[in-house]
Design a protein around this motif. Structure first.
Motif, mmCIF file in Angstrom:
data_model
loop_
_atom_site.group_PDB
_atom_site.id
_atom_site.type_symbol
_atom_site.label_atom_id
_atom_site.label_comp_id
_atom_site.label_asym_id
_atom_site.label_seq_id
_atom_site.Cartn_x
_atom_site.Cartn_y
_atom_site.Cartn_z
ATOM 1 N N THR A 177 0.858 -1.188 0.000
ATOM 2 C CA THR A 177 0.000 0.000 0.000
ATOM 3 C C THR A 177 0.890 1.232 0.000
ATOM 4 O OG1 THR A 177 -1.764 -1.118 1.229
ATOM 5 C CG2 THR A 177 -1.772 1.303 1.259
ATOM 6 N N PHE A 178 0.527 2.168 -0.852
ATOM 7 C CA PHE A 178 1.323 3.400 -0.910
ATOM 8 C C PHE A 178 0.418 4.601 -1.140
ATOM 9 C CE2 PHE A 178 3.669 6.697 -3.256
ATOM 10 C CZ PHE A 178 4.678 6.968 -2.337
ATOM 11 N N THR A 179 0.636 5.653 -0.326
ATOM 12 C CA THR A 179 -0.110 6.908 -0.440
ATOM 13 C C THR A 179 0.895 8.037 -0.597
ATOM 14 O OG1 THR A 179 -1.881 6.067 0.986
ATOM 15 C CG2 THR A 179 -1.750 8.462 0.677
ATOM 16 N N TYR A 180 0.689 8.853 -1.618
ATOM 17 C CA TYR A 180 1.593 9.995 -1.825
ATOM 18 C C TYR A 180 1.417 10.994 -0.681
ATOM 19 C CZ TYR A 180 2.835 8.369 -6.474
ATOM 20 O OH TYR A 180 3.335 7.631 -7.525
ATOM 21 N N PRO A 181 2.521 11.303 0.025
ATOM 22 C CA PRO A 181 2.399 12.126 1.242
ATOM 23 C C PRO A 181 1.925 13.553 0.991
ATOM 24 C CG PRO A 181 4.723 11.800 0.662
ATOM 25 C CD PRO A 181 3.915 10.927 -0.238
ATOM 26 N N LYS A 197 0.445 2.367 -12.132
ATOM 27 C CA LYS A 197 1.464 1.656 -12.931
ATOM 28 C C LYS A 197 2.858 2.251 -12.669
ATOM 29 C CE LYS A 197 -0.492 2.737 -16.783
ATOM 30 N NZ LYS A 197 -1.570 3.576 -16.212
ATOM 31 N N THR A 198 2.978 3.546 -12.780
ATOM 32 C CA THR A 198 4.267 4.213 -12.549
ATOM 33 C C THR A 198 4.706 4.057 -11.102
ATOM 34 O OG1 THR A 198 3.750 5.834 -14.263
ATOM 35 C CG2 THR A 198 5.512 6.400 -12.720
ATOM 36 N N THR A 199 3.751 4.082 -10.194
ATOM 37 C CA THR A 199 4.081 3.939 -8.764
ATOM 38 C C THR A 199 4.721 2.589 -8.489
ATOM 39 O OG1 THR A 199 2.209 5.373 -8.204
ATOM 40 C CG2 THR A 199 3.154 4.055 -6.421
ATOM 41 N N LEU A 200 4.227 1.533 -9.136
ATOM 42 C CA LEU A 200 4.825 0.206 -8.957
ATOM 43 C C LEU A 200 6.291 0.201 -9.390
ATOM 44 C CD1 LEU A 200 2.045 -2.276 -10.131
ATOM 45 C CD2 LEU A 200 3.140 -2.234 -7.882
ATOM 46 N N ALA A 201 6.559 0.803 -10.552
ATOM 47 C CA ALA A 201 7.937 0.851 -11.054
ATOM 48 C C ALA A 201 8.830 1.661 -10.118
ATOM 49 C CB ALA A 201 7.964 1.444 -12.457
ATOM 50 N N GLN A 202 8.324 2.770 -9.599
ATOM 51 C CA GLN A 202 9.130 3.619 -8.721
ATOM 52 C C GLN A 202 9.345 2.971 -7.355
ATOM 53 O OE1 GLN A 202 7.014 7.364 -8.828
ATOM 54 N NE2 GLN A 202 8.164 8.051 -10.625
ATOM 55 N N LEU A 203 8.397 2.170 -6.911
ATOM 56 C CA LEU A 203 8.601 1.429 -5.672
ATOM 57 C C LEU A 203 9.670 0.359 -5.844
ATOM 58 C CD1 LEU A 203 4.934 0.973 -4.367
ATOM 59 C CD2 LEU A 203 6.742 2.335 -3.307
ATOM 60 N N LEU A 204 9.682 -0.267 -7.033
ATOM 61 C CA LEU A 204 10.706 -1.275 -7.302
ATOM 62 C C LEU A 204 12.091 -0.629 -7.361
ATOM 63 C CD1 LEU A 204 11.279 -4.247 -7.946
ATOM 64 C CD2 LEU A 204 10.916 -3.714 -10.372
ATOM 65 N N LEU A 205 12.173 0.601 -7.829
ATOM 66 C CA LEU A 205 13.439 1.336 -7.875
ATOM 67 C C LEU A 205 13.783 1.967 -6.526
ATOM 68 C CD1 LEU A 205 12.995 3.143 -11.299
ATOM 69 C CD2 LEU A 205 14.861 1.593 -10.743
ATOM 70 N N ARG A 206 12.885 1.850 -5.581
ATOM 71 C CA ARG A 206 13.022 2.474 -4.259
ATOM 72 C C ARG A 206 13.121 4.000 -4.357
ATOM 73 N NH1 ARG A 206 17.115 0.718 -0.050
ATOM 74 N NH2 ARG A 206 15.692 1.952 1.214
ATOM 75 N N ILE A 239 8.283 -5.585 -0.291
ATOM 76 C CA ILE A 239 8.717 -5.916 -1.651
ATOM 77 C C ILE A 239 10.036 -6.668 -1.527
ATOM 78 C CG2 ILE A 239 9.296 -5.018 -3.940
ATOM 79 C CD1 ILE A 239 7.821 -2.460 -3.229
ATOM 80 N N THR A 240 10.095 -7.840 -2.132
ATOM 81 C CA THR A 240 11.326 -8.637 -2.068
ATOM 82 C C THR A 240 11.757 -9.006 -3.475
ATOM 83 O OG1 THR A 240 10.068 -10.710 -1.843
ATOM 84 C CG2 THR A 240 10.746 -9.582 0.188
#
Length: 311
Positions: free
Chosen positions: A208-212, A242-251, A260-261
């Motif tokens: 889960t991710f919310t933009y602060p 979609k973009t959020t998933l990629a940016q989470l993978l890039l940390r 995320i592992t």
């Protein structure tokens, strides 16, 4: 350093010679100097504050101009030319007023230093003339000598004031630069333990991710398992994450909840350099550096990219 040694030597030489010749006259001549020191300290404090304010307003002005040029189509589409012009005029006027105030302070500063130094000369002539009336043979030459010493001190004292003013301006600029240099990134390698190259299954477990800054929840309890060798395509409407998933993978961001592992290792235990070195990422917003097309294409490639690789 050379100029500093020169100034210190010159000031020391003049003070020693003046004290040796006549201590009473030396004290009278140097009376304006404490006032000059207080003036330099006070005015430099004002210059520092106003320089800092001017730098901040200049930053706001350039940001306003840059945003207006970059978003000119949006501004025209919403018929906001007058509003943006009003913002720019307001920022310009604030910058002008503070810049003029700083210039006025500096315009008063240097003549004041010259005035105080001139008072020392006047005191020398006034007191020395009284002494010359009593004993003209011994004191006339003394007056001339003291006037020469004061004239020799004029440049060092002026140089100190000029240098102090420049230092205050530089300090105000450096303070703004330090705000960026001393900013600590929110994403770091504080938990990084593994130095292996990431390989294996990529697992998003109830992420889960919310933009602060906006409060928009881009992802909520998302779980994805990507096995090695698989190819995935994520489809969805704008803002679906979609973009959020990629940016989470890039940390680029840290998930609010979930984990995320990659290959059984949590992303925050993998050094950022190793993690991002293993991922090819094409952002949706294009950006070109002020360089050749070939270098822009080869950006991020280790070593010199050959023409075949670029093509």
């Amino acid at each position: 350093i050379m100029y500093l040694i020169n100034l210190v030597t010159l000031i020391g030489f003049c003070l020693v010679k003046m004290t040796t010749k006549n201590q009473e006259l030396t004290l009278l001549v140097l009376t304006p100097l404490p006032i000059l020191a207080i003036t330099i300290y006070t005015v430099n404090t004002i210059i520092n504050k106003r320089s800092e304010k001017v730098q901040s307003l200049l930053s706001d002005l350039t940001t306003n101009a840059q945003e207006s040029y970059s978003g000119i189509r949006v501004i025209k589409s919403f018929v906001q030319e007058k509003a943006m012009l009003g913002f720019f005029t307001k920022n310009s006027e604030a910058y002008r007023q503070n810049a003029v105030a700083l210039a006025k302070t500096e315009a008063i500063y240097f003549p004041s230093m010259t005035l105080l130094i001139g008072l020392s000369t006047l005191l020398t002539i006034y007191v020395g003339s009284k002494m010359a009336i009593v004993d003209p043979i011994n004191n006339v030459g003394l007056i001339v000598e003291f006037v020469i010493y004061i004239n020799m001190l004029t440049f060092p004292v002026s140089a100190i004031g000029w240098t102090a003013s420049m230092i205050q301006r530089a300090a105000a600029s450096q303070k703004r630069i330090n705000e960026f240099l001393q900013t600590k990134p929110e994403i770091n390698d504080s938990k990084a333990l593994s130095t292996h190259i990431p390989y294996g299954k990529i697992l998003f477990d109830r992420v889960t991710f919310t933009y602060p800054h906006t409060g928009i929840t881009a992802l909520k309890n998302v779980s994805i398992a990507i096995e090695p060798g698989e190819k995935w395509m994520l489809l969805g409407k704008t803002g679906s994450g979609k973009t959020t998933l990629a940016q989470l993978l890039l940390r680029c961001f840290q998930p609010e909840n979930g984990s995320i592992t990659w290959g059984g290792h949590a992303l925050d235990t993998i050094p950022l350099h190793h993690l991002r070195k293993c991922i090819s990422y094409v952002p949706q917003d294009g950006f070109l550096f002020s360089d050749t097309v070939a270098n822009n294409i080869a950006f991020g490639v280790s070593g010199q990219a050959n023409q075949t690789a670029i093509e």
